[in-house]
Design a protein around this motif. Structure first.
Motif, PDB file in Angstrom:
ATOM      1  N   LEU A  51       0.834  -1.205   0.000  1.00  0.00           N
ATOM      2  CA  LEU A  51       0.000   0.000   0.000  1.00  0.00           C
ATOM      3  C   LEU A  51       0.865   1.250   0.000  1.00  0.00           C
ATOM      4  N   GLY A  52       1.924   1.262   0.790  1.00  0.00           N
ATOM      5  CA  GLY A  52       2.836   2.401   0.808  1.00  0.00           C
ATOM      6  C   GLY A  52       3.461   2.653  -0.550  1.00  0.00           C
ATOM      7  N   GLU A  54       2.102   1.798  -3.414  1.00  0.00           N
ATOM      8  CA  GLU A  54       1.021   2.308  -4.269  1.00  0.00           C
ATOM      9  C   GLU A  54       0.819   3.797  -4.050  1.00  0.00           C
ATOM     10  N   VAL A  55       0.793   4.204  -2.794  1.00  0.00           N
ATOM     11  CA  VAL A  55       0.603   5.618  -2.457  1.00  0.00           C
ATOM     12  C   VAL A  55       1.728   6.452  -3.056  1.00  0.00           C
ATOM     13  N   ALA A  56       2.937   5.939  -3.019  1.00  0.00           N
ATOM     14  CA  ALA A  56       4.083   6.670  -3.566  1.00  0.00           C
ATOM     15  C   ALA A  56       3.990   6.821  -5.078  1.00  0.00           C
ATOM     16  N   ILE A  58       1.185   7.415  -6.773  1.00  0.00           N
ATOM     17  CA  ILE A  58       0.086   8.308  -7.151  1.00  0.00           C
ATOM     18  C   ILE A  58       0.692   9.640  -7.611  1.00  0.00           C
ATOM     19  N   SER A  60       1.453  13.385  -8.123  1.00  0.00           N
ATOM     20  CA  SER A  60       1.187  14.579  -7.336  1.00  0.00           C
ATOM     21  C   SER A  60       0.385  15.538  -8.204  1.00  0.00           C
ATOM     22  N   SER A  66       5.512  11.631  -9.353  1.00  0.00           N
ATOM     23  CA  SER A  66       5.169  10.733  -8.254  1.00  0.00           C
ATOM     24  C   SER A  66       5.626  11.297  -6.919  1.00  0.00           C
ATOM     25  N   ARG A  67       4.865  11.003  -5.899  1.00  0.00           N
ATOM     26  CA  ARG A  67       5.244  11.378  -4.537  1.00  0.00           C
ATOM     27  C   ARG A  67       6.333  10.431  -4.071  1.00  0.00           C
ATOM     28  N   MET A  69       7.938   8.062  -1.165  1.00  0.00           N
ATOM     29  CA  MET A  69       7.399   7.308  -0.052  1.00  0.00           C
ATOM     30  C   MET A  69       7.767   8.020   1.239  1.00  0.00           C
ATOM     31  N   TRP A  73       5.991   2.096   6.397  1.00  0.00           N
ATOM     32  CA  TRP A  73       5.021   1.225   5.738  1.00  0.00           C
ATOM     33  C   TRP A  73       5.577  -0.188   5.798  1.00  0.00           C
TER      34      TRP A  73
END
Length: 92
Positions: A51-52, A54-56, A58, A60, A66-67, A69, A73
């Motif tokens: 999940l961490g 995946e979030v990274a 996404i 910006s 990308s963001r 991390m 996580w």
């Protein structure tokens, strides 16, 4: 314990603990965070790390990239994850 269960977030031992243990303010020291001790015995480390990541990935909305991390996580802080990625690249 079924770690593929989609409700793992609600069952994880970190649920309800102080957010700053896992996501400190900028400049906070994750290396000594009590969150790492919680993660050490967590049965949901693998889906949490996924999940961490995946979030990274996404994009910006402000900068179009990308963001990075951030936080802890799956028992890994961003500095540890970066080190693991570098090691994997060197060994290829």
């Amino acid at each position: 314990m079924d770690t593929t269960d989609e409700d793992w977030i609600d069952k994880a031992p970190c649920r309800g603990l102080p957010t700053e243990w896992f996501f400190p303010e900028r400049g906070g020291n994750l290396k000594v965070s009590p969150g790492l001790a919680v993660c050490k015995t967590c049965p949901y480390r693998k889906p949490c790390l996924a999940l961490g990541q995946e979030v990274a990935m996404i994009p910006s909305t402000r900068h179009g990239h990308s963001r990075k991390m951030y936080g802890i996580w799956g028992g890994m802080s961003e500095w540890r994850l970066k080190a693991a990625k570098k090691l994997a690249q060197v060994s290829q």
